[in-house]
Write an enzyme that holds these catalytic residues in place. Structure first.
Site, PDB file in Angstrom:
ATOM      1  CB  THR A  15      23.934  -3.159   1.897  1.00  0.00           C
ATOM      2  OG1 THR A  15      24.467  -2.754   1.383  1.00  0.00           O
ATOM      3  CG2 THR A  15      23.288  -3.612   3.687  1.00  0.00           C
ATOM      4  CB  THR A  40      27.190  -5.158   2.195  1.00  0.00           C
ATOM      5  OG1 THR A  40      26.706  -4.122   0.978  1.00  0.00           O
ATOM      6  CG2 THR A  40      27.976  -4.129   2.670  1.00  0.00           C
ATOM      7  CB  VAL A  41      30.132  -7.408  -1.733  1.00  0.00           C
ATOM      8  CG1 VAL A  41      30.508  -8.217  -1.021  1.00  0.00           C
ATOM      9  CG2 VAL A  41      28.849  -7.255  -2.653  1.00  0.00           C
ATOM     10  CG  ASN A  42      29.556  -0.384  -1.144  1.00  0.00           C
ATOM     11  OD1 ASN A  42      28.877   0.069  -0.888  1.00  0.00           O
ATOM     12  ND2 ASN A  42      30.908   0.499  -1.809  1.00  0.00           N
ATOM     13  CG  ASP A  47      31.250   2.265   2.820  1.00  0.00           C
ATOM     14  OD1 ASP A  47      30.371   3.480   1.565  1.00  0.00           O
ATOM     15  OD2 ASP A  47      30.782   1.910   3.001  1.00  0.00           O
ATOM     16  CB  SER A  93      29.463   0.555   7.668  1.00  0.00           C
ATOM     17  OG  SER A  93      27.870  -0.008   7.893  1.00  0.00           O
ATOM     18  N   GLY A 133      20.172   0.185   1.034  1.00  0.00           N
ATOM     19  CA  GLY A 133      20.632   1.324   0.703  1.00  0.00           C
ATOM     20  C   GLY A 133      21.650   1.694   1.004  1.00  0.00           C
ATOM     21  N   GLY A 134      22.621   1.602   0.991  1.00  0.00           N
ATOM     22  CA  GLY A 134      23.397   2.758   1.662  1.00  0.00           C
ATOM     23  C   GLY A 134      23.241   3.813   2.605  1.00  0.00           C
TER      24      GLY A 134
END
Length: 573
Positions: A385, A403-405, A427, A456, A477-478
């Site tokens: 991200t 993001t594209v994850n 997700d 998200s 960073g998820g």
């Protein structure tokens, strides 16, 4: 650059050195300041230098912060293909100085119409991680192109064609690979070779090695895609030639995104969530982002505690933060999802009253085992991200996270398009109670449903002081996005750090499950020992997040590129 800015830059670089842990790339930092009396009028901070400079030029040419942010978003789709994107989605927070209002643009990806609850379950009823992460089924309907265009149309002053010019130039005439992209190509080769072998000739040499930093690459297919969008508008992407290429690739490889899915995609303008901390107004993203709610929730829990007196990153202050984080992430697991499908108890979650109830349960001396923390009940009823921030001379401000994850998303590039598709379907809660790739446990509200937006952690956040933009931040960073952004805010608002210190300071993270306190290098061994004595399982590891931030304090612009990633770049004029 002023003497103060130079000193701050050196300090940030020194602080950053203690955060680095192999095998991450070298750490750099960028910091700029400007002052209106010197004719300096704005600030940009992002993950990548060329994109930051393209955005800055828009400001110099008389564009506003929204114009610059959209230009930056498209430019990063070229120079940072592992994170910047046309094939993903995100969230943008926009503060308009003319109306003194802030809105949230939700351009998160959506599940295709044919998606269903058991999409990723095998014959035994278990989650097939390959399907949810590295197949054509893993892609949600992309929202970036529509989202950036909507921001420009409603709040910008330049045309879409103008905003796309730097991106087209970079893709067509080339740009040097930077350290960040080089590192991503090193780790991503096997998947890219498997899923998009046509990319090897673009990013790798004849020996199969990624081109080194400084090597000029051109992306003619992406340039053609961007030109189509410039010439035909977003219809080229959602109804025209680009859509045809996406759908053809889906049909060939078992994907389920259709022309109808693409044609029906629309971003949504939402009301942000708002809170108050120590006299500052906190404005952030609403669902389907969980970030805004839980940043405000954690701040509410912590507000009465004197964290400053405890000391920054002392065992006591870390303990209080970690306990508050646990309660927030426990609530995330049950109550958060797409509010268009299930009601999210937002007002209750961000209320001071609920925060007070949590404080009454908190153990302020020792760690509460996560198994003893359950999601609360209302009384009435996210690794690639990137974020960037922009503020202009008039007080318009943008915080954007998209993001594209994963790095390069699903690793799938539809032939002829030049961009990677996301793998955001991971997700969703493919099976309630089973962690996703970031260890986050989700519940029924985030189960897969047709045309639903997946939950998200992206958290672009604005802090207002006396009603005016004071600080903008966000992170990559998820699951760590929420806590990384939170700590930048606390470092500035609670610990009186300058922006460079606030962004560079070592971070901690706790997400309830697993019951582990993650820390960056830089904490003293004594502090770690005290935390272990309090009952924490402490795991020291890699750098957390990338919080490119800007602020406007005492008539001075500040910008800080996070030192945890190479090539971040804050610049003002």
């Amino acid at each position: 650059m002023s003497r103060t800015a130079t000193v701050s830059l050196l300090l940030a670089a020194c602080l950053a050195g203690s955060l680095h842990s192999a095998p991450e790339p070298p750490i750099y930092n960028s910091l700029s300041t400007s002052h209106p009396e010197s004719g300096l009028n704005g600030m940009v901070s992002s993950r990548e230098k060329l994109a930051s400079e393209a955005a800055l030029q828009v400001l110099k040419d008389g564009g506003n912060a929204i114009d610059a942010a959209v230009t930056l978003g498209f430019a990063m789709a070229v120079t940072t293909p592992q994170a910047g994107n046309l094939g993903g989605g995100g969230f943008m927070l926009i503060h308009s100085a003319d109306t003194d209002t802030t809105v949230a643009i939700d351009y998160r990806e959506k599940a295709p119409k044919a998606a269903h609850r058991d999409l990723f379950l095998d014959e035994k009823g278990e989650v097939d991680k390959e399907l949810s992460r590295y197949s054509h089924l893993a892609a949600g309907v992309p929202g970036t192109v529509a989202g950036l265009a909507k921001a420009l149309e409603e709040f910008g002053t330049i045309t879409l064609q103008k905003a796309l010019e730097p991106a087209i130039d970079l893709a067509e005439n080339g740009f040097p690979i930077n350290e960040d992209l080089y590192q991503s190509l090193k780790t991503g080769k096997a998947r890219l070779e498997k899923h998009s072998p046509q990319t090897l000739s673009v990013f790798y040499d004849g020996a199969g090695q990624p081109f080194h930093p400084g090597h000029l690459i051109k992306l003619p297919e992406l340039a053609a895609t961007l030109k189509l969008i410039s010439d035909q508008g977003i219809d080229a992407f959602y109804r025209g030639d680009i859509a045809d290429k996406i759908v053809a690739d889906m049909e060939k490889n078992g994907g389920i995104i259709t022309k109808e899915d693409l044609a029906n995609y629309e971003p949504v303008v939402r009301e942000p969530v708002r809170g108050e901390y120590q006299g500052y107004e906190i404005v952030s993203m609403p669902p389907p982002s969980s970030g805004g709610i839980h940043i405000i929730q954690i701040l509410n829990i912590l507000e009465p505690f004197d964290l400053k007196s405890m000391g920054h990153n002392s065992a006591a202050s870390i303990h209080h933060m970690a306990e508050a984080m646990k309660y927030a992430y426990a609530d995330r697991s049950k109550h958060l999802g797409d509010s268009d499908f299930h009601p999210v108890p937002t007002e209750w979650l961000i209320s001071k009253k609920y925060a007070s109830e949590i404080r009454e349960k908190m153990n302020t001396e020792t760690a509460t085992p996560s198994v003893e923390i359950l999601p609360g009940e209302p009384i009435h009823e996210g690794l690639d991200t990137t974020n960037y921030t922009v503020i202009d001379k008039d007080g318009n401000a943008v915080a954007n996270t998209y993001t594209v994850n994963f790095s390069f998303g699903s690793k799938i590039m539809p032939p002829g398009t030049g961009f990677f598709l996301n793998n955001e379907m991971d997700d969703f809660s493919s099976k309630p109670g089973v962690p996703n790739a970031y260890g986050l446990v989700g519940g029924e509200f985030n189960a897969i449903e047709s045309e639903k937006r997946m939950l998200s952690s992206m958290s672009p956040t604005l802090v207002l002081k006396d009603g005016k933009p004071f600080l903008l931040s966000g992170s990559r960073g998820g699951s760590q996005i929420i806590t990384a952004t939170l700590q930048v805010l606390l470092n500035v608002l609670e610990h009186d750090m300058n922006l460079s210190e606030a962004v560079a300071a070592p971070r901690i993270h706790h997400q309830w499950l697993p019951d582990t306190l993650f820390i960056e290098r830089g904490l003293s061994k004594d502090t770690i020992k005290l935390l272990e004595q309090k009952g924490y399982e402490v795991k020291e590891g890699r750098a957390m997040g990338t919080t490119n931030s800007v602020s406007y304090q005492d008539e001075v612009f500040f910008g800080a590129g996070d030192p945890r990633r190479p090539d971040t770049h804050a610049v003002g004029y």
